[in-house]
Design an enzyme around this catalytic site. Structure first.
Site, PDB file in Angstrom:
ATOM      1  N   HIS A  19       0.820  -1.217   0.000  1.00  0.00           N
ATOM      2  CA  HIS A  19       0.000   0.000   0.000  1.00  0.00           C
ATOM      3  C   HIS A  19       0.853   1.266   0.000  1.00  0.00           C
ATOM      4  O   HIS A  19       0.335   2.347  -0.272  1.00  0.00           O
ATOM      5  CB  HIS A  19      -0.900  -0.017   1.241  1.00  0.00           C
ATOM      6  CG  HIS A  19      -2.321   0.381   1.004  1.00  0.00           C
ATOM      7  ND1 HIS A  19      -2.896   0.506  -0.244  1.00  0.00           N
ATOM      8  CD2 HIS A  19      -3.309   0.685   1.882  1.00  0.00           C
ATOM      9  CE1 HIS A  19      -4.163   0.861  -0.118  1.00  0.00           C
ATOM     10  NE2 HIS A  19      -4.438   0.994   1.154  1.00  0.00           N
ATOM     11  N   ASN A  67      -7.069   6.285   4.310  1.00  0.00           N
ATOM     12  CA  ASN A  67      -8.472   6.634   4.098  1.00  0.00           C
ATOM     13  C   ASN A  67      -8.803   8.092   4.412  1.00  0.00           C
ATOM     14  O   ASN A  67      -9.945   8.507   4.252  1.00  0.00           O
ATOM     15  CB  ASN A  67      -9.391   5.698   4.884  1.00  0.00           C
ATOM     16  CG  ASN A  67      -9.154   5.764   6.369  1.00  0.00           C
ATOM     17  OD1 ASN A  67      -8.177   6.329   6.831  1.00  0.00           O
ATOM     18  ND2 ASN A  67     -10.066   5.179   7.130  1.00  0.00           N
ATOM     19  N   ASP A  92      -0.669   2.632  -5.217  1.00  0.00           N
ATOM     20  CA  ASP A  92      -0.666   1.210  -5.519  1.00  0.00           C
ATOM     21  C   ASP A  92      -1.943   0.868  -6.281  1.00  0.00           C
ATOM     22  O   ASP A  92      -2.975   1.490  -6.087  1.00  0.00           O
ATOM     23  CB  ASP A  92      -0.579   0.390  -4.233  1.00  0.00           C
ATOM     24  CG  ASP A  92      -1.729   0.684  -3.280  1.00  0.00           C
ATOM     25  OD1 ASP A  92      -1.885   1.850  -2.863  1.00  0.00           O
ATOM     26  OD2 ASP A  92      -2.497  -0.250  -2.964  1.00  0.00           O
ATOM     27  N   ASN A 113      -9.277   3.468  -1.113  1.00  0.00           N
ATOM     28  CA  ASN A 113      -9.774   4.414  -0.110  1.00  0.00           C
ATOM     29  C   ASN A 113      -9.046   5.748  -0.115  1.00  0.00           C
ATOM     30  O   ASN A 113      -9.646   6.780   0.187  1.00  0.00           O
ATOM     31  CB  ASN A 113      -9.734   3.789   1.284  1.00  0.00           C
ATOM     32  CG  ASN A 113     -10.775   2.707   1.437  1.00  0.00           C
ATOM     33  OD1 ASN A 113     -11.832   2.753   0.809  1.00  0.00           O
ATOM     34  ND2 ASN A 113     -10.481   1.718   2.264  1.00  0.00           N
TER      35      ASN A 113
END
Length: 188
Positions: A19, A67, A92, A113
């Site tokens: 991520h 997020n 990513d 997100n």
């Protein structure tokens, strides 16, 4: 181009996860430019500003967790009056295999997100994205665990190669020559 944002999660426990490909890309660019990102509380992130090609360029790594990335991006954009079409978000991408990198304008969010929050905060999907392929675990229920863990050695090599290859295009990106950047990136 005025702002390049790398997406990721802050903290040592996330540093080498899939991520954090966006953070890794921005770190590599900062190294190439011989600059350091520093904490900037008003932008809730790590930040640097540099002038290249007669353009002021901001680099940002939101430290708000994935997020809530949009909070950081929107704060910087308001401060410097940066428009969405002057932004590249590096992130990513589950829908690309490790080793792939693609540049695109706007479009869907693919369940990401970080992108969702940026769109919510900016009020538009119309910004550039540099997508670094990390592959998909094959099961929707395994995605969170997958992105929050480091890739295997072979995958890590492929992801790093995609980052290195796409980094070669930053001069075209800063000039706003996205057609040439896409042609070079997508035909490699």
């Amino acid at each position: 181009m005025k702002l390049i944002v790398g997406l990721g999660n802050p903290g040592k426990e996330y540093a080498s996860t899939r991520h954090n490909a966006g953070f890794h890309w921005v770190d590599c660019l900062a190294d190439e430019l011989k600059i350091s990102l520093k904490p900037e509380t008003r932008f809730q992130g790590l930040y640097a500003r540099v002038t290249r090609e007669d353009t002021d360029l901001c680099l940002l790594e939101p430290q708000t967790f994935m997020n809530r990335s949009g909070q950081s991006v929107a704060a910087l954009c308001r401060f410097y009056k940066i428009q969405p079409d002057e932004i590249v978000v590096v992130h990513d991408e589950l829908d690309l295999s490790p080793g792939a990198a693609k540049l695109k304008w706007g479009g869907g969010l693919g369940g990401h997100n970080g992108l969702k929050d940026i769109v919510t905060q900016l009020g538009t999907k119309d910004f550039w994205r540099l997508r670094i392929g990390i592959g998909h675990p094959g099961d929707r229920d395994a995605v969170v665990r997958y992105v929050l863990h480091p890739p295997g050695k072979a995958e890590a090599v492929m992801i790093n190669e995609a980052i290195d290859r796409s980094l070669q295009l930053w001069p075209l990106i800063i000039q706003g020559d996205f057609q040439s950047a896409m042609l070079k990136l997508h035909t490699q």
